[in-house]
Design a protein around this motif. Structure first.
Motif, PDB file in Angstrom:
ATOM      1  N   GLN A 504       0.851  -1.156   0.130  1.00 33.31           N
ATOM      2  CA  GLN A 504       0.018   0.017   0.016  1.00 33.31           C
ATOM      3  C   GLN A 504       0.829   1.308   0.046  1.00 33.31           C
ATOM      4  N   SER A 505       1.979   1.182   0.274  1.00 26.19           N
ATOM      5  CA  SER A 505       3.004   2.340   0.381  1.00 26.19           C
ATOM      6  C   SER A 505       3.739   2.244  -0.897  1.00 26.19           C
ATOM      7  N   HIS A 506       3.317   1.464  -1.884  1.00 25.56           N
ATOM      8  CA  HIS A 506       3.606   1.558  -3.508  1.00 25.56           C
ATOM      9  C   HIS A 506       4.931   0.820  -3.396  1.00 25.56           C
ATOM     10  N   GLN A 507       5.411   0.066  -2.646  1.00 32.35           N
ATOM     11  CA  GLN A 507       6.620  -0.498  -2.487  1.00 32.35           C
ATOM     12  C   GLN A 507       6.619  -1.828  -3.476  1.00 32.35           C
ATOM     13  N   LEU A 508       5.537  -2.421  -3.417  1.00 27.30           N
ATOM     14  CA  LEU A 508       5.290  -3.479  -4.252  1.00 27.30           C
ATOM     15  C   LEU A 508       4.240  -3.240  -5.370  1.00 27.30           C
ATOM     16  N   PRO A 509       4.482  -3.859  -6.632  1.00 25.01           N
ATOM     17  CA  PRO A 509       3.513  -3.663  -7.788  1.00 25.01           C
ATOM     18  C   PRO A 509       2.423  -4.593  -7.724  1.00 25.01           C
ATOM     19  N   VAL A 510       1.652  -4.500  -6.828  1.00 28.68           N
ATOM     20  CA  VAL A 510       0.444  -5.311  -6.706  1.00 28.68           C
ATOM     21  C   VAL A 510      -1.020  -4.627  -7.016  1.00 28.68           C
ATOM     22  N   LYS A 511      -1.702  -5.388  -7.580  1.00 31.08           N
ATOM     23  CA  LYS A 511      -3.231  -4.797  -7.919  1.00 31.08           C
ATOM     24  C   LYS A 511      -4.091  -4.757  -7.025  1.00 31.08           C
ATOM     25  N   GLU A 512      -5.077  -3.748  -6.869  1.00 32.06           N
ATOM     26  CA  GLU A 512      -5.829  -3.580  -5.826  1.00 32.06           C
ATOM     27  C   GLU A 512      -6.745  -4.855  -5.514  1.00 32.06           C
ATOM     28  N   GLU A 513      -7.071  -5.594  -6.467  1.00 33.30           N
ATOM     29  CA  GLU A 513      -7.891  -6.469  -6.237  1.00 33.30           C
ATOM     30  C   GLU A 513      -6.980  -7.760  -5.467  1.00 33.30           C
ATOM     31  N   MET A 514      -5.855  -7.948  -5.701  1.00 31.29           N
ATOM     32  CA  MET A 514      -5.078  -8.658  -4.745  1.00 31.29           C
ATOM     33  C   MET A 514      -4.707  -8.294  -3.105  1.00 31.29           C
ATOM     34  N   LEU A 515      -4.797  -6.706  -3.347  1.00 34.38           N
ATOM     35  CA  LEU A 515      -4.798  -6.355  -1.660  1.00 34.38           C
ATOM     36  C   LEU A 515      -5.905  -6.708  -0.997  1.00 34.38           C
ATOM     37  N   GLN A 516      -7.172  -6.692  -1.792  1.00 38.20           N
ATOM     38  CA  GLN A 516      -8.387  -6.849  -0.993  1.00 38.20           C
ATOM     39  C   GLN A 516      -8.566  -8.472  -0.699  1.00 38.20           C
ATOM     40  N   ARG A 517      -7.909  -9.178  -1.554  1.00 35.58           N
ATOM     41  CA  ARG A 517      -7.872 -10.552  -1.241  1.00 35.58           C
ATOM     42  C   ARG A 517      -6.913 -10.916   0.000  1.00 35.58           C
ATOM     43  N   ALA A 518      -5.910 -10.315   0.150  1.00 35.16           N
ATOM     44  CA  ALA A 518      -4.940 -10.379   1.188  1.00 35.16           C
ATOM     45  C   ALA A 518      -5.721 -10.079   2.244  1.00 35.16           C
ATOM     46  N   GLN A 519      -6.448  -9.036   2.484  1.00 31.77           N
ATOM     47  CA  GLN A 519      -7.378  -8.361   3.405  1.00 31.77           C
ATOM     48  C   GLN A 519      -8.153  -9.441   3.840  1.00 31.77           C
ATOM     49  N   LEU A 520      -8.829  -9.984   3.081  1.00 28.82           N
ATOM     50  CA  LEU A 520      -9.869 -11.335   3.285  1.00 28.82           C
ATOM     51  C   LEU A 520      -9.114 -12.636   4.114  1.00 28.82           C
ATOM     52  N   HIS A 521      -7.944 -12.687   3.495  1.00 32.96           N
ATOM     53  CA  HIS A 521      -7.200 -13.938   4.032  1.00 32.96           C
ATOM     54  C   HIS A 521      -6.787 -13.647   5.560  1.00 32.96           C
ATOM     55  N   ILE A 522      -6.430 -12.186   5.789  1.00 32.97           N
ATOM     56  CA  ILE A 522      -6.256 -12.069   7.094  1.00 32.97           C
ATOM     57  C   ILE A 522      -7.662 -12.351   8.138  1.00 32.97           C
ATOM     58  N   GLU A 523      -8.666 -11.527   7.549  1.00 34.23           N
ATOM     59  CA  GLU A 523      -9.775 -11.808   8.467  1.00 34.23           C
ATOM     60  C   GLU A 523     -10.212 -13.269   8.576  1.00 34.23           C
ATOM     61  N   THR A 524     -10.073 -13.955   7.508  1.00 35.39           N
ATOM     62  CA  THR A 524     -10.384 -15.397   7.586  1.00 35.39           C
ATOM     63  C   THR A 524      -9.269 -16.165   8.583  1.00 35.39           C
ATOM     64  N   ALA A 525      -8.227 -15.788   8.651  1.00 36.18           N
ATOM     65  CA  ALA A 525      -7.097 -16.403   9.392  1.00 36.18           C
ATOM     66  C   ALA A 525      -7.154 -15.956  10.977  1.00 36.18           C
ATOM     67  N   ILE A 526      -7.710 -14.752  11.147  1.00 30.95           N
ATOM     68  CA  ILE A 526      -7.891 -14.414  12.719  1.00 30.95           C
ATOM     69  C   ILE A 526      -8.961 -14.759  13.206  1.00 30.95           C
ATOM     70  N   GLY A 527     -10.329 -15.034  12.178  1.00 30.80           N
ATOM     71  CA  GLY A 527     -11.519 -15.673  12.620  1.00 30.80           C
ATOM     72  C   GLY A 527     -11.254 -16.990  13.146  1.00 30.80           C
ATOM     73  N   SER A 528     -10.275 -17.609  12.723  1.00 26.85           N
ATOM     74  CA  SER A 528     -10.257 -19.215  12.996  1.00 26.85           C
ATOM     75  C   SER A 528      -9.524 -19.095  14.372  1.00 26.85           C
ATOM     76  N   LEU A 529      -8.948 -18.226  14.727  1.00 27.52           N
ATOM     77  CA  LEU A 529      -8.385 -18.220  16.165  1.00 27.52           C
ATOM     78  C   LEU A 529      -9.321 -18.067  17.445  1.00 27.52           C
ATOM     79  N   PRO A 530      -8.568 -18.538  18.542  1.00 27.00           N
ATOM     80  CA  PRO A 530      -9.206 -18.289  19.878  1.00 27.00           C
ATOM     81  C   PRO A 530      -9.918 -16.764  20.233  1.00 27.00           C
ATOM     82  N   LYS A 531     -10.907 -16.592  20.834  1.00 25.49           N
ATOM     83  CA  LYS A 531     -11.348 -15.130  21.336  1.00 25.49           C
ATOM     84  C   LYS A 531     -10.078 -14.292  21.927  1.00 25.49           C
ATOM     85  N   ASP A 532      -9.145 -14.940  22.469  1.00 23.07           N
ATOM     86  CA  ASP A 532      -8.158 -13.976  22.959  1.00 23.07           C
ATOM     87  C   ASP A 532      -7.157 -13.646  22.292  1.00 23.07           C
TER      88      ASP A 532
END
Length: 540
Positions: A504-532
């Protein structure tokens, strides 16, 4: 202009702002001005101290003591955290018997982070006569006018009013071709007076700069490519500055990685370092006007002496190639003093076309375009084999897997590269022939190879990182997490977040679509963890 000068800076700004239809003053004082300039300085020459800052107007005026304008004759390419002043400073010299030197000398200097040499030359040409006639109030009014200019957005064509003249300029962008001027004319039927159209804000008139050295342009190109120390002795600061800048620009699109001083004097703090004979001169292009510096710096390996422009048979008189042993002091004649033997043969057809065009009165822009095109072809022909070799050092895309560290680039082996030149070198496509291999061997030892290689390796590392992020984004993260521990999942979240920040600071040449997918992966991974753990990773 007189009315504005007498009104004072605040009223002048209000008056000029009212003339800009639909424009509102920015919330931050001098915000528009600072988009173009840091400040406008007045520099007085002192025989013993050298250049002394007398006054400054603009965004840096309150801290002008910290602005160094010493020995900066023209702007260069912008570098992070530094300022350059430019371009060749208009100077007024007046007889004054009370001064030891017999003359009172004062210069007007623009300090900017932008390499808009042609624009600043035109700007100084307009405001300098006004300043030397009206002094300080004029500068405040000019700064107020510049504070109303629109921002220098790449790709836009702008009308810039100043001291009763409208400058029309095109701000270059990465989409512009390097060999072309990108001015797109704005409608100016309603503008009174008609605008002064600049063909470029940053490109120098190369043909005018190189007129006395056309026969040695390729030799000078080689010296610049190899980062060789070069002393330019010129008859004036303006000629010195333009020649040094032209030399540093003749490598485009290759970035010039060495130091350069468009106008250097004996009062510069580094004078002793440059004058010492106990070590080799540094990799710097030095522009000077004082003939006494020839004696002090005659140990430099390459010295270009330029005299006042002279014509012979209707054509510019060319400086000769001379040995350093013929170098004298004050009566040194114009010439290129060096023992360097060029690796490439001179392109005589180019010289003939340039001189024929000059004799027939072809426009200066056309001759500059011809010369710039030749230099561009030389540089591109030289760089393309290097680019092809570097591309071959990249790992294959199929070797990049989502859940493993991306593979590393292979190292650059100079001998392997040189062996490949025999079948795919510049000698097969470029007009000038000669010892290309020898030129590459010397280039590998220069600062420009190091600068080019570091930049390309960094860009390719970012590309590898981007490809790896894309591979992760396209993978099935739920399947991957089935047999993974909480530690491994948390580690993935942290790494993905780090990659997102970099992307997002333009250091990597990545399309916006991929950035959105990465955010979804992060949310999915966090959702699989215990509440604490979720609370730790996603605090309220």
């Amino acid at each position: 202009m007189d009315a504005l000068s007498r009104a004072g800076p605040r009223r002048a700004r209000d008056h000029l702002g009212a003339q800009c239809t639909g424009a509102r003053a920015p919330a931050v004082p001098w915000a528009r001005f600072s988009a173009w300039l840091e400040c406008v300085c007045v520099v007085t020459f002192d025989l013993e101290l050298g250049q002394a800052l007398e006054a400054a107007s603009g965004t840096r005026s309150s801290a002008s003591a910290s602005v160094s304008v010493e020995d900066r004759g023209a702007p260069g390419l912008p570098t992070t955290g530094s300022m350059t002043a430019g371009p060749p400073c208009p100077c007024r010299q007046v007889k004054d018997s009370s001064v030891k030197r017999g003359y009172f000398q004062k210069s007007l200097v623009l300090v900017s982070r932008l390499p808009f040499v042609r624009l600043f030359q035109a700007l100084l040409g307009l405001i300098a006569p006004e300043y030397f006639d009206k002094l300080a109030p004029c500068l405040e009014a000019v700064c107020s006018e510049i504070d109303q200019w629109p921002a220098p957005v790449p790709g836009r064509t702008l009308n810039l009013p100043v001291v009763g003249v409208v400058l029309q300029v095109h701000i270059p962008s990465r989409a512009d071709k390097p060999e072309s001027t990108s001015l797109k004319h704005c409608g100016h039927e309603n503008l009174v007076p008609a605008p002064l159209v600049l063909s470029s804000v940053h490109e120098l008139d190369l043909f005018r700069c190189f007129q006395p050295v056309l026969t040695h342009v390729q030799t000078l190109w080689e010296l610049m490519l190899l980062g060789e120390p070069l002393l330019v002795l010129a008859p004036s600061p303006a000629v010195s500055s333009e020649m040094v800048l032209a030399l540093t620009r003749c490598l485009q699109p290759l970035r010039f990685c060495c130091d350069y001083r468009p106008y250097f004097t004996i009062h510069d703090s580094e004078f002793k370092e440059f004058a010492t004979r106990t070590q080799a001169p540094p990799n710097v292009v030095l522009g000077v006007t004082n003939p006494f510096l020839i004696k002090t710096l005659q140990h430099w390996p390459h010295i270009l002496r330029i005299g006042e422009p002279k014509m012979s048979g209707g054509l510019p008189k060319q400086v000769k190639l001379k040995k350093p042993s013929r170098l004298k002091t004050l009566d040194t004649k114009p010439g290129l003093y060096t023992t360097y033997t060029a690796h490439l043969h001179r392109d005589k057809a180019l010289l003939t076309r340039l001189l024929r065009g000059l004799r027939r009165g072809r426009p200066a822009d056309a001759l500059t375009a011809l010369l710039r095109g030749h230099l561009l072809e030389l540089t591109q022909s030289f760089v393309v084999p290097l680019e092809h070799y570097m591309a071959g050092l990249m790992p294959l895309q199929e070797s990049i897997t989502p859940w493993k560290t991306p593979p590393q680039m292979r190292p650059f082996h100079q001998d392997d590269f040189l062996r490949g030149l025999q079948r795919a070198g510049p000698q097969l496509t470029c007009v000038p022939k000669g010892d290309w291999l020898g030129l590459y061997r010397r280039f590998f030892k220069s600062p420009h190879f190091d600068g080019w290689y570091r930049q390309r390796r960094r860009e390719m590392a970012h590309k590898l990182e981007a490809l790896h992020l894309e591979a992760v984004c396209e993978a099935d993260i739920k399947t991957w997490m089935k047999d993974k521990s909480e530690v491994e999942v948390v580690d993935l979240v942290l790494k993905l977040r780090e990659k997102l920040v970099r992307a997002q600071s333009h250091q990597l040449p990545v399309k916006e679509e991929m950035l959105q997918r990465a955010q979804l992966h992060i949310e999915t991974a966090i959702g699989s963890l215990p509440k604490d753990l979720q609370a730790v990773l996603c605090p309220p």
